[in-house]
Design an enzyme around this catalytic site. Sequence first.
Site, short mmCIF file in Angstrom:
data_model
loop_
_atom_site.label_atom_id
_atom_site.label_comp_id
_atom_site.label_asym_id
_atom_site.label_seq_id
_atom_site.Cartn_x
_atom_site.Cartn_y
_atom_site.Cartn_z
N SER A 83 0.85 -1.19 0.00
CA SER A 83 0.00 0.00 0.00
C SER A 83 0.88 1.24 0.00
CB SER A 83 -0.91 -0.01 1.23
OG SER A 83 -1.74 1.12 1.24
N HIS A 84 0.86 1.98 -1.10
CA HIS A 84 1.71 3.17 -1.22
C HIS A 84 1.29 4.22 -0.19
CE1 HIS A 84 3.62 2.36 -5.28
NE2 HIS A 84 2.73 1.38 -5.16
#
Length: 226
Positions: A83-84
């Site tokens: 998850s950026h």
Amino acid sequence: MRFHQINSGTEQVLSTAPFVRLAAGAALVGCDIVDNVTIDKHSCVSKSELGRYFGLGCFSYVTNAKIGRYCTFGARVSVGAFSHPTNWLSIHEFQYRDCSQIYGDTVLGGGVNIAPPNAPTLIGNDVWIGDNASVRTGVTIGTGAIIGMGAVVVADVPPYAIVGGNPARVIRYRFDDAVIAELLALQWWQLDLADMKGIDFSNVAGAIAELRQRLGARQQPGAAAP
């Protein structure tokens, strides 16, 4: 044991001790396993702990997950993908890792990777994840849960819940509260397949009674541990 194998061929590869079946293009990368794992075509599991009797369908990706026993995931499933961070200037990976081998240019050199770590995805025992479902990293899915086809799971799922939709919501529970409590207390998944021969699993009450008897026998003094 730590297991690392990539099948780059066009035929399935079978390993024994532990038993691992990798179909064409399948990979287990830096995973901790016990035994009895099957990964279908062009699917990858990385940096994960896999319980016994784990099966994964085609074109799926699982990473950074801890998965219990008797779990089966369908095709085109995504579990635990990175998850950026959304509170940095950009959404791009150039901010926190050396990208020279990816894009031919980089801001950070020397193999640096300062990406904020994602929490592992925790999946209980006896969990089914349907085709095309996505499970956000850091989510906990309770034992006995079913994730419906195409569901997008962004929050924890209770034990024995059936969820679906985007975002996924509880549709119903597989059994009533009393049966769920009994199953969670029984922990039948401690048994191996060889221990459960002859049980009629379509009769839930009868199966529970027989499983309770077999588990009780194994807990007697001198009996082998499950």
